[in-house]
Design a protein around this motif. Structure first.
Motif, short mmCIF file in Angstrom:
data_model
loop_
_atom_site.label_atom_id
_atom_site.label_comp_id
_atom_site.label_asym_id
_atom_site.label_seq_id
_atom_site.Cartn_x
_atom_site.Cartn_y
_atom_site.Cartn_z
N THR A 1 -4.77 -1.23 -78.73
CA THR A 1 -3.23 -1.37 -78.71
C THR A 1 -2.87 -1.84 -80.22
OG1 THR A 1 -3.05 -1.79 -76.25
CG2 THR A 1 -1.36 -2.60 -77.82
N LEU A 2 -2.02 -0.96 -80.82
CA LEU A 2 -1.52 -1.17 -82.31
C LEU A 2 -0.09 -1.65 -81.97
CD1 LEU A 2 -2.97 2.06 -84.18
CD2 LEU A 2 -4.10 -0.32 -83.80
N ILE A 3 0.23 -2.98 -82.69
CA ILE A 3 1.60 -3.26 -82.55
C ILE A 3 2.09 -3.48 -83.98
CG2 ILE A 3 2.86 -5.31 -81.56
CD1 ILE A 3 0.88 -6.05 -79.87
N THR A 4 3.67 -3.01 -83.83
CA THR A 4 4.28 -3.41 -85.25
C THR A 4 5.78 -3.62 -84.74
OG1 THR A 4 4.85 -2.53 -87.51
CG2 THR A 4 4.88 -1.06 -85.51
N ALA A 5 6.65 -3.88 -85.59
CA ALA A 5 7.69 -4.11 -85.37
C ALA A 5 8.71 -2.88 -85.31
CB ALA A 5 8.62 -5.05 -86.41
N THR A 6 9.83 -2.98 -84.61
CA THR A 6 11.11 -2.07 -84.57
C THR A 6 12.48 -2.36 -85.28
OG1 THR A 6 11.85 -2.51 -82.40
CG2 THR A 6 10.32 -0.98 -82.28
N GLY A 7 13.05 -1.60 -85.60
CA GLY A 7 14.30 -2.04 -86.22
C GLY A 7 14.74 -1.45 -87.65
N GLY A 8 15.69 -1.80 -88.46
CA GLY A 8 15.74 -1.18 -89.83
C GLY A 8 14.86 -1.66 -90.74
N ALA A 9 14.99 -1.37 -92.26
CA ALA A 9 14.25 -1.83 -93.06
C ALA A 9 14.37 -3.40 -93.24
CB ALA A 9 14.75 -1.26 -94.46
N TYR A 10 13.25 -4.27 -93.09
CA TYR A 10 13.21 -5.48 -93.26
C TYR A 10 14.15 -6.37 -92.43
CZ TYR A 10 10.91 -4.22 -97.58
OH TYR A 10 9.82 -3.66 -98.41
N THR A 11 14.32 -5.71 -90.99
CA THR A 11 15.16 -6.31 -90.13
C THR A 11 14.67 -6.13 -88.73
OG1 THR A 11 16.61 -4.63 -90.04
CG2 THR A 11 17.25 -6.25 -91.62
N PRO A 12 13.31 -6.71 -88.56
CA PRO A 12 12.86 -6.35 -87.30
C PRO A 12 13.52 -7.00 -86.16
CG PRO A 12 11.57 -8.25 -88.17
CD PRO A 12 12.66 -7.70 -89.41
N HIS A 13 13.46 -6.42 -84.97
CA HIS A 13 14.24 -6.84 -83.67
C HIS A 13 13.69 -6.59 -82.51
CE1 HIS A 13 15.80 -3.07 -82.59
NE2 HIS A 13 16.18 -2.75 -84.04
N GLY A 14 12.22 -5.91 -82.51
CA GLY A 14 11.64 -5.68 -81.36
C GLY A 14 10.39 -5.24 -81.61
N VAL A 15 9.41 -5.01 -80.49
CA VAL A 15 8.01 -4.68 -80.83
C VAL A 15 7.64 -3.31 -80.17
CG1 VAL A 15 5.77 -5.29 -79.96
CG2 VAL A 15 7.45 -7.08 -80.52
N LEU A 16 6.90 -2.46 -80.90
CA LEU A 16 6.53 -1.05 -80.59
C LEU A 16 4.78 -1.25 -80.59
CD1 LEU A 16 7.00 1.98 -80.80
CD2 LEU A 16 6.18 1.97 -83.09
N ARG A 17 4.55 -0.58 -79.24
CA ARG A 17 2.96 -0.45 -79.06
C ARG A 17 2.74 0.93 -79.00
NH1 ARG A 17 5.10 -5.14 -76.43
NH2 ARG A 17 3.91 -6.95 -76.73
N VAL A 18 1.39 1.22 -79.54
CA VAL A 18 0.68 2.50 -79.46
C VAL A 18 -0.52 1.94 -78.79
CG1 VAL A 18 -0.46 4.35 -80.63
CG2 VAL A 18 1.77 3.32 -81.24
N ASP A 19 -0.91 2.69 -77.52
CA ASP A 19 -2.14 2.49 -76.67
C ASP A 19 -2.94 3.73 -77.03
OD1 ASP A 19 -1.25 0.37 -75.44
OD2 ASP A 19 0.05 1.35 -74.30
N ALA A 20 -4.13 3.48 -76.95
CA ALA A 20 -5.24 4.67 -77.23
C ALA A 20 -6.26 4.01 -76.50
CB ALA A 20 -5.66 4.62 -78.63
N THR A 21 -7.19 5.02 -75.56
CA THR A 21 -8.22 5.13 -74.90
C THR A 21 -9.44 5.19 -75.67
OG1 THR A 21 -7.08 5.71 -73.02
CG2 THR A 21 -9.25 5.79 -72.67
N LEU A 22 -10.62 4.21 -75.29
CA LEU A 22 -11.64 4.40 -75.98
C LEU A 22 -12.58 5.80 -75.63
CD1 LEU A 22 -14.22 3.20 -77.84
CD2 LEU A 22 -14.87 2.08 -75.68
N VAL A 23 -13.12 6.51 -76.29
CA VAL A 23 -13.85 7.66 -75.98
C VAL A 23 -15.40 7.32 -76.19
CG1 VAL A 23 -14.11 10.00 -76.80
CG2 VAL A 23 -11.86 9.04 -76.96
N GLY A 24 -15.93 7.43 -75.23
CA GLY A 24 -17.42 7.41 -75.24
C GLY A 24 -17.56 6.00 -74.39
N THR A 25 -18.90 5.41 -74.64
CA THR A 25 -19.27 4.07 -74.12
C THR A 25 -19.02 3.07 -74.82
OG1 THR A 25 -21.25 5.44 -73.20
CG2 THR A 25 -21.35 3.07 -73.18
N ALA A 26 -18.57 1.87 -74.11
CA ALA A 26 -18.18 0.44 -74.83
C ALA A 26 -19.25 -0.04 -75.33
CB ALA A 26 -17.50 0.01 -73.68
N GLN A 27 -19.29 -0.74 -76.42
CA GLN A 27 -20.36 -1.69 -76.97
C GLN A 27 -20.61 -2.92 -76.15
OE1 GLN A 27 -22.45 -0.41 -79.42
NE2 GLN A 27 -20.96 1.65 -79.63
#
Length: 306
Positions: free
Chosen positions: A201-227
């Motif tokens: 899960t990658l997390i950053t802010a939402t909102g205008g330039a240098y004015t964050p007001h929320g959180v954006l999440r990108v989810d990605a699934t592991l391909v293959g066997t976990a370590q």
């Protein structure tokens, strides 16, 4: 030619111009010296603050990325790169240590990931949330990154689409992920993982330039066997959570303010006793260095995803 009589007084000698009375122009100008100096100093601090979030911040980020990559590459070659919250000696991996390299081809992004997610750590690049497993291991690994300041590594994270590949290199080799979706405030969380599955899960802010007001999440699934994974979890401080500043930055801010006050007093004394140009030549470099350091420390009080 006229002749003076014995009783006629002689002409008075010419008198020098009288000194300006108290409260005249000379004294009136002094009333504006301190307010003018204070406003000038405030303007310099604001400029330094803006410079740290933009030009100087990007330079600092690039330098930290290069030094972090060199360190991690050496540790990978020696087999000593971190694979968990603890290092090979059983001690906690220091905050700010490089732990992985994140590569997102769709965004042409390649960034060194550091341990920890405080505002100070995220000036170097993306940070790994310490109470989650490292990428490639079972469970949800979380990485936070800035949207605008200090290199803005996650500025275009919202442009990712389902199916885009993500590669993370750790002490356990290359780990491959595939984007499954983007979440904003109010969007449902993804389904719970089964035993042995991994998610990034990658997390950053939402909102205008240098004015964050929320959180954006990108989810990605592991391909293959976990370590294999050591024990994860543990406590994190409030400063490591998304959109939080670092209260511990108040101490360096106060120390740099004291240093700034000393330099201003010394420059004022030198201006009166030494000379204008001598004071400018000797004092400006010191003043600029302190302002940059002070504004850099102050930026750590701001939200870490800014």
């Amino acid at each position: 030619m006229a002749v003076l009589s014995p009783t006629q007084p002689a002409a008075a000698p010419p008198q020098e111009p009288a000194a300006p009375p108290p409260g005249g122009r000379g004294q009136a100008d002094l009333r504006f010296v301190l307010p003018g100096a204070a406003l000038t100093l405030l303007a310099v601090l604001l400029l330094g603050f803006a410079a740290n979030l933009t030009v100087l911040g990007h330079i600092e980020h690039a330098r930290a990325q290069q030094s972090g990559y060199d360190q991690l590459r050496s540790e990978l070659a020696q087999g000593t790169a971190p694979v968990g919250r603890l290092d090979m000696n059983g001690k906690e991996v220091p905050s700010g240590s490089p732990v992985a390299v994140l590569h997102i081809p769709a965004l042409k992004l390649r960034e060194v990931v550091f341990q920890g997610t405080t505002s100070g750590v995220l000036t170097k690049g993306p940070g790994h949330l310490r109470n989650t497993p490292l990428p490639g291991q079972p469970g949800t690994s979380t990485i936070l990154g800035r949207q605008w300041g200090y290199g803005s590594p996650f500025n275009h994270l919202d442009e990712l689409k389902a199916g885009d590949p993500i590669t993370v290199t750790t002490g356990q080799g290359q780990q491959h992920y595939q984007v499954t979706g983007i979440r904003r405030a109010g969007d449902p969380a993804p389904a719970a993982l089964q035993n042995g599955q991994g998610r990034l899960t990658l997390i950053t802010a939402t909102g205008g330039a240098y004015t964050p007001h929320g959180v954006l999440r990108v989810d990605a699934t592991l391909v293959g066997t976990a370590q294999p994974a050591p024990a994860a979890g543990g406590l994190i401080s409030t400063a490591e959570r998304p959109l939080e500043g670092d209260p511990s930055a108040w101490l360096p801010v106060m120390l740099w303010l004291q240093a700034l006050l000393i330099v201003v007093v010394a420059a004022t004394w030198a201006f009166r006793r030494w000379g204008r140009w001598q004071t400018w030549i000797a004092g400006v470099p010191v003043l600029v260095a302190i302002v940059v350091a002070l504004s850099g420390a102050a930026t750590e009080l701001l939200p870490n995803l800014l």
